[in-house]
Each structure stands twice: as C-alpha cells, then as structure tokens.
Design an enzyme around this catalytic site. Sequence first.
Site: not given
Ligand code: GLY
Length: 364
Positions: A121, A143, A185, A227, A237, A241, A245, A248, A252, A265
């Site tokens: 948990r 994330k 990035e 970041k 997000e 946030r 993207n 992206h 994607h 990527h």
């Molecule tokens: N890679 C995008 C984020 O961490 O929100």
Amino acid sequence: MISIPVAAPSRSYEVLIGSGLLACSGECLGKILENRRAFVVTVPPVRRCWSKVFLKSLTAAGIETTLLEMPDGESAKRLATLEQLAEKLVKQGADRNATLIALGGGVVGDVTGFLASIYMRGIDVIQVPTTVLAQVDAAIGGKTGVNLVSGKNLLGTFHQPRAVLVDPAVLATLPAREYRAGLYESLKCGIIGDTGLFKLFEDKRREILDRDPAVVEKVIADSVRLKASVVSADEREGGLRQVLNLGHTIGHALEAETRYTRLLHGEAVAWGMIAATHIALSTGKLDSVTAGRITNAVLGFGKLPKMKVQTANIVKRLRSDKKTRRGVVHFILPREIGKVEITSDVPEEMIRAAVDEIRKLARN
Ligand code: GLY
C-alpha cells in the site's frame, strides 16, 4: 552541488544535481535511508556502468542495499514486470519500511515509482535518473506508470519521490541518439518558460551536443528548475502542468502510429513541437520569426528519423489520446519564447496542415 526544491502538495523534496554525485550518494541519501533497507532497481546496461560506484557509496554509509534487475526497454514497462519485481521484494524480505531506488532511465523510474506506490500500500522511492530524458523530466514530479497493449501510460499513479539525485556525468555513456532525444524535452522547458535556457540551446548547441560538462549541467539544472516550479504549482495536472505536454499531443500519435519502433519519445516530441509551432503560426498566435527560431532550434540537433505516416490516421489517433477530454483535442501552443498557451479550439484543417508539414520535413 545544486539543490532544487519541489514543493508538491503531497510531498516536498529536493532534486540534487552535481557531476560525480553518484559516488557520494551515501552521504546525500544517508539521512533519508537511515535504518531502512534500500532496494535498487536497475537494468543490465546501467548496472554494468554505474551500479558498482552507486552501491559502494551507499554501503560505505552503512545502508543495507539489495540490487534488483528488470529487463531493459519500453516493452518491459508493463504490469508483468511490476509483479515479478514485487515477488522478488517479498522473497528478499522487503517490508513497509523499505525504500526503492530507481537507478536508470524513464522506464525504470516509471516502473519503480509505480511499484513503490502500491507495494504494501505504498513505500518510499528515490529517483536516480541516468538518461537526459529522465533527469530533466521523468524523474521529477511523481508520475509513474506502465503501458497497456491499448496505449502508453494507461495505468499509473502520482507518487512523489523522497529525493531525486541527478549526476550529469553518467550521461557520458549514453548512446548519441538517446542523448539527443532527451535534449528535446529540455528544449521544451525553454520554450515553455525559460528564455535563458532556450538561448543557451541557440548559443551553445555545439557544446551541448559535445556534452561539455559545465554546459550540460546548466541545461539540466535549468530544465529541472522549470519542471519543479510547474509540478509544485499543479501536482496532478489539473491545469498548468499540461504545459509540459508541449509537442506531446501529436508526438504521442506519431509514436503510436509508428508502433513505438521508429521514434524515441523525445524525437516524437520534437516532431510534435514543430507541428505545434506550425499550428501557432497558422492561428496567428505566433510570429514567423519566433516560429523559425523554434523550428531551427529543434532541427539544429541533427536529422530526426524519417517516418511514413498518414495524416488521417494521426488525426484519428489524436481523438483517442488520454489527454483528449470528451473528444476535444488539447494543444499547447507557443506564443513567444518562454510562453505557451493551452487551447482546445484548433480547427481540424490546421491540424492536418501541421501534420502534412512534418510529413514533408520527415521525407527530406
Ligand atoms: N512529463 C510530463 C509531466 O511530468 O507532467
């Protein structure tokens, strides 16, 4: 050593950045790991290059450390890997007091973070990223996730690490293509919110590509700062946030359409940033000089891999992306260097024209 705070609502922590830091990890992480067992998750190529120096430092600081290996590559980013690692943890006697350490690139970080968030948990995780992509992006912000056959990162959690330890010296052993792909990035961070970082890419491109240690350290620290400020303001997000993207949305779709075999990527994001710039220019949100600067900065890293995609298929995939909400495709569009906007009202003809543009560029 540079220390950059991340102040996310669920946890505050530091991103420590310094060349040679891996050899001092025991000192840096000693306080966090006091009286805890550390389980270091890594992949064979990283183990061969960096596990010895890392483990030696942790052991010298009196931290009981166990190394666990997982297979390398995007195909290992699935639930089965998580389950295998969890079984190993149980066999090794890992309890709720154990800490996982992700030593590797984005895949290792995402899998290890996800595992830490659900093992018994939830236990602590420390991120020790060893690729540009992971150092400037994936390791920061909590994330985690794995892929499903139906799509990327469709299972995952938010689970902030206890600390992130970034040693830019480890980038020396990265294959050139992977190194470059991660830089997109970082360039993205400049376009989103740091004009100085963007200029660094314009002025010191050669030094960055040649991996000049001082310049690389600055690029990484500036990207991390951007970041960190974004995820501190919007951990889950809910709004801001989303700016991370940039590139992206179409990126994607390109990755999926080329079955994750043609583009790394970062390279897909690079094409996506060119497409977003084209859309911003067409909608009148961006002037042509700035659009040219962004496109040149992206293309200035060298040729991106060629790809054959159909515009109609890309547009179809955009509609099924997990970032699409109720069928509305969201784009992050540059307004100027260091400023972007989130928008959902891009006419389909403009999306088509942007995809046509990158298809044309990708043929040359
Ligand atoms: N890679 C995008 C984020 O961490 O929100």
